[in-house]
Design a protein around this motif. Structure first.
Motif, PDB file in Angstrom:
ATOM      1  N   ASP A 100       0.820  -1.212   0.000  1.00  0.00           N
ATOM      2  CA  ASP A 100       0.000   0.000   0.000  1.00  0.00           C
ATOM      3  C   ASP A 100       0.858   1.268   0.000  1.00  0.00           C
ATOM      4  N   HIS A 101       1.953   1.250   0.745  1.00  0.00           N
ATOM      5  CA  HIS A 101       2.818   2.434   0.849  1.00  0.00           C
ATOM      6  C   HIS A 101       3.579   2.616  -0.465  1.00  0.00           C
ATOM      7  N   GLN A 102       3.311   3.710  -1.164  1.00  0.00           N
ATOM      8  CA  GLN A 102       3.937   4.013  -2.451  1.00  0.00           C
ATOM      9  C   GLN A 102       4.485   5.439  -2.423  1.00  0.00           C
ATOM     10  N   PRO A 103       5.720   5.627  -1.935  1.00  0.00           N
ATOM     11  CA  PRO A 103       6.266   6.970  -1.776  1.00  0.00           C
ATOM     12  C   PRO A 103       6.729   7.619  -3.082  1.00  0.00           C
ATOM     13  N   GLY A 104       6.750   6.892  -4.172  1.00  0.00           N
ATOM     14  CA  GLY A 104       7.293   7.434  -5.417  1.00  0.00           C
ATOM     15  C   GLY A 104       6.335   8.229  -6.265  1.00  0.00           C
ATOM     16  N   GLY A 105       5.065   8.270  -5.879  1.00  0.00           N
ATOM     17  CA  GLY A 105       4.092   8.992  -6.686  1.00  0.00           C
ATOM     18  C   GLY A 105       4.066   8.456  -8.110  1.00  0.00           C
ATOM     19  N   GLU A 106       4.202   9.338  -9.075  1.00  0.00           N
ATOM     20  CA  GLU A 106       4.217   8.953 -10.491  1.00  0.00           C
ATOM     21  C   GLU A 106       5.614   8.574 -10.978  1.00  0.00           C
ATOM     22  N   GLN A 107       6.641   8.747 -10.127  1.00  0.00           N
ATOM     23  CA  GLN A 107       8.017   8.522 -10.556  1.00  0.00           C
ATOM     24  C   GLN A 107       8.447   7.062 -10.505  1.00  0.00           C
ATOM     25  N   TRP A 108       8.018   6.322  -9.485  1.00  0.00           N
ATOM     26  CA  TRP A 108       8.377   4.913  -9.381  1.00  0.00           C
ATOM     27  C   TRP A 108       7.332   4.182  -8.561  1.00  0.00           C
ATOM     28  N   THR A 109       7.351   2.858  -8.698  1.00  0.00           N
ATOM     29  CA  THR A 109       6.450   1.984  -7.959  1.00  0.00           C
ATOM     30  C   THR A 109       7.293   1.030  -7.138  1.00  0.00           C
ATOM     31  N   VAL A 110       6.915   0.832  -5.890  1.00  0.00           N
ATOM     32  CA  VAL A 110       7.598  -0.125  -5.022  1.00  0.00           C
ATOM     33  C   VAL A 110       6.848  -1.446  -5.099  1.00  0.00           C
ATOM     34  N   LEU A 111       7.607  -2.527  -5.284  1.00  0.00           N
ATOM     35  CA  LEU A 111       7.072  -3.885  -5.214  1.00  0.00           C
ATOM     36  C   LEU A 111       7.912  -4.660  -4.208  1.00  0.00           C
ATOM     37  N   LEU A 112       7.372  -5.740  -3.698  1.00  0.00           N
ATOM     38  CA  LEU A 112       8.126  -6.652  -2.835  1.00  0.00           C
ATOM     39  C   LEU A 112       8.383  -7.919  -3.620  1.00  0.00           C
ATOM     40  N   ASP A 113       9.634  -8.377  -3.647  1.00  0.00           N
ATOM     41  CA  ASP A 113       9.932  -9.617  -4.350  1.00  0.00           C
ATOM     42  C   ASP A 113       9.387 -10.804  -3.546  1.00  0.00           C
ATOM     43  N   PRO A 114       9.476 -12.025  -4.062  1.00  0.00           N
ATOM     44  CA  PRO A 114       8.899 -13.170  -3.353  1.00  0.00           C
ATOM     45  C   PRO A 114       9.453 -13.411  -1.948  1.00  0.00           C
ATOM     46  N   SER A 115      10.620 -12.823  -1.636  1.00  0.00           N
ATOM     47  CA  SER A 115      11.150 -12.968  -0.276  1.00  0.00           C
ATOM     48  C   SER A 115      10.725 -11.810   0.621  1.00  0.00           C
ATOM     49  N   GLY A 116       9.975 -10.854   0.082  1.00  0.00           N
ATOM     50  CA  GLY A 116       9.497  -9.727   0.867  1.00  0.00           C
ATOM     51  C   GLY A 116      10.395  -8.505   0.846  1.00  0.00           C
ATOM     52  N   GLN A 117      11.430  -8.536   0.021  1.00  0.00           N
ATOM     53  CA  GLN A 117      12.350  -7.404  -0.056  1.00  0.00           C
ATOM     54  C   GLN A 117      11.858  -6.390  -1.088  1.00  0.00           C
ATOM     55  N   PRO A 118      11.823  -5.107  -0.724  1.00  0.00           N
ATOM     56  CA  PRO A 118      11.363  -4.092  -1.664  1.00  0.00           C
ATOM     57  C   PRO A 118      12.326  -3.882  -2.827  1.00  0.00           C
TER      58      PRO A 118
END
Length: 126
Positions: A100-118
């Motif tokens: 849910d937390h997306q600090p990048g706005g329109e510049q980037w998207t945060v995802l978590l890989d299968p181990s939970g690392q952003p």
């Protein structure tokens, strides 16, 4: 004339990452980057490469994913794609999770890989 900087010409040959399942992480990032798994080390590690850069993913039985964004990150990857929307959909289908937390706005998207690392994805830079 000899170089005055003994470290000139240095390059990163490989970076290493730890997670709950090194082989699964290698498979995930190989697919995410369009690279190949080029070497495995039993069930504990695997290396991916594009022919110039390599990443090794190790299994660490005591691995604990960071509680992001509460925990500071010591390291993360930023990946760029020509079609970020399509890349996000593909990465999610490969096992990534969009927090849910997306600090990048329109510049980037945060995802978590299968181990939970952003890790972050953004548009390719020209």
């Amino acid at each position: 004339m000899a170089s005055t900087n003994a470290l000139e010409g240095a390059r990163v040959a490989c970076a290493a990452f730890w997670g709950h399942d090194g082989k699964a992480l290698a498979d995930f990032y190989a697919a995410a980057l369009g690279w190949d798994v080029v070497q495995t080390f039993g069930d504990t590690a695997a290396m991916i490469s594009d022919g110039t850069t390599a990443y090794v993913f190790y299994t660490a039985e005591s691995f604990k994913a960071p509680d992001w964004p509460a925990d500071e990150l010591v390291f993360h990857l930023d990946l760029s794609y020509d079609d970020v929307e399509a890349a996000e959909a593909r990465l999610l289908s490969l096992g990534a999770v969009k927090p849910d937390h997306q600090p990048g706005g329109e510049q980037w998207t945060v995802l978590l890989d299968p181990s939970g690392q952003p890790f972050c994805i953004s548009a390719g830079r020209s």
